[in-house]
Design an enzyme around this catalytic site. Structure first.
Site, PDB file in Angstrom:
ATOM      1  N   GLU A  73       0.834  -1.188  -0.051  1.00  0.00           N
ATOM      2  CA  GLU A  73       0.035  -0.094   0.097  1.00  0.00           C
ATOM      3  C   GLU A  73       0.816   1.154   0.078  1.00  0.00           C
ATOM      4  O   GLU A  73       0.189   2.269   0.201  1.00  0.00           O
ATOM      5  CB  GLU A  73      -0.981   0.001   1.124  1.00  0.00           C
ATOM      6  CG  GLU A  73      -1.949  -1.123   1.086  1.00  0.00           C
ATOM      7  CD  GLU A  73      -2.851  -1.119   2.441  1.00  0.00           C
ATOM      8  OE1 GLU A  73      -2.227  -1.136   3.329  1.00  0.00           O
ATOM      9  OE2 GLU A  73      -4.039  -1.356   1.959  1.00  0.00           O
ATOM     10  N   TYR A 119     -13.173  18.168  18.686  1.00  0.00           N
ATOM     11  CA  TYR A 119     -11.805  17.792  18.234  1.00  0.00           C
ATOM     12  C   TYR A 119     -11.704  16.999  16.984  1.00  0.00           C
ATOM     13  O   TYR A 119     -10.838  16.931  16.209  1.00  0.00           O
ATOM     14  CB  TYR A 119     -11.209  16.822  19.337  1.00  0.00           C
ATOM     15  CG  TYR A 119     -10.501  17.662  20.505  1.00  0.00           C
ATOM     16  CD1 TYR A 119      -9.241  18.216  20.261  1.00  0.00           C
ATOM     17  CD2 TYR A 119     -11.340  17.871  21.769  1.00  0.00           C
ATOM     18  CE1 TYR A 119      -8.499  19.054  21.236  1.00  0.00           C
ATOM     19  CE2 TYR A 119     -10.644  18.565  22.590  1.00  0.00           C
ATOM     20  CZ  TYR A 119      -9.492  19.427  22.585  1.00  0.00           C
ATOM     21  OH  TYR A 119      -9.070  20.305  23.404  1.00  0.00           O
TER      22      TYR A 119
HETATM   23 ZN   LIG Z   1      -4.812  -1.307   3.951  1.00  0.00          ZN
END
Ligand SMILES: [Zn+2]
Length: 208
Positions: A73, A119
């Site tokens: 990735e 937040y």
């Molecule tokens: Zn992944």
């Protein structure tokens, strides 16, 4: 005390994600832009045991420069860093609650989570849901690069979040905000909920 090296910063983020159950198995990857290239966790590694010596170095196109083979990735990290010159770090996980939201059938593609807390609104803002891509489908690269020019946090359908930050700790903070807000969102799904109003969100400082 010695300055913490860039590789040690990556390892410390990886360990922190793993030790708190934000990643499992060999999922999740962390990257940091350095003068020599992008340091990224290697393929098939557990973020719980990977060491500084085992990190891969890739260039801005995602090409492997040195070290072990990068995560499959890694192209996603390179694409997002190309899209965001002010960002230096990217964190991606398959964290349970965020992944659960990414599998829902009725999510708003333009913004997967409502601004339940200040937040979240400050650190994440908008979270587009990108359509499902099978592992190795490189058409995700172009789409992620395009979306990342406008958003520092993306949610990949049936997969998980990927978040860029100026620093690793900023990227980690935003990723954790997504996971905690996904948890709140799922807890609250069956009861009437009051997210922050547009006026309340506008009064907060803009997300980075
Ligand atoms: Zn992944």
């Amino acid at each position: 005390m010695d300055a913490v090296t860039e590789a040690e910063q990556v390892i410390s983020a990886a360990r922190s994600l793993f030790n708190r159950g934000l990643t499992h198995g060999s999922t999740g990857n962390v990257s940091l832009r350095t003068a020599a290239g992008i340091l990224v966790t290697p393929t098939g590694s557990s973020l719980g045991v990977v060491t500084a010596e085992e990190l891969s170095l890739i260039d801005s196109t995602g090409a492997h420069l040195s070290g072990p083979r990068p995560s499959k990735e890694a192209f996603l990290h390179a694409a997002i860093l190309r899209a965001r010159p002010d960002a230096n770090a990217v964190v991606h996980t398959h964290s349970t609650y965020s992944a659960a939201v990414s599998c829902l059938a009725d999510v708003d593609d333009a913004n997967a989570l409502p601004p339940l807390t200040a937040y979240y609104a400050m650190r994440v803002g908008t979270l587009p849901l990108l359509p499902y891509h099978a592992p190795g489908d490189m058409s995700l690269e172009e789409l992620a690069e395009q979306e990342a020019t406008r958003h520092h946090a993306l949610l990949l359908s049936n997969h998980g979040p990927v978040v860029a930050g100026m620093t690793l700790s900023a990227a980690m903070d935003a990723l954790e905000e997504i996971e905690e807000t996904a948890k709140l969102f799922l807890l609250l799904r069956t009861v009437p909920t009051r997210p922050l109003t547009e006026t309340e969100v506008a009064a907060l400082r803009p997300p980075r």
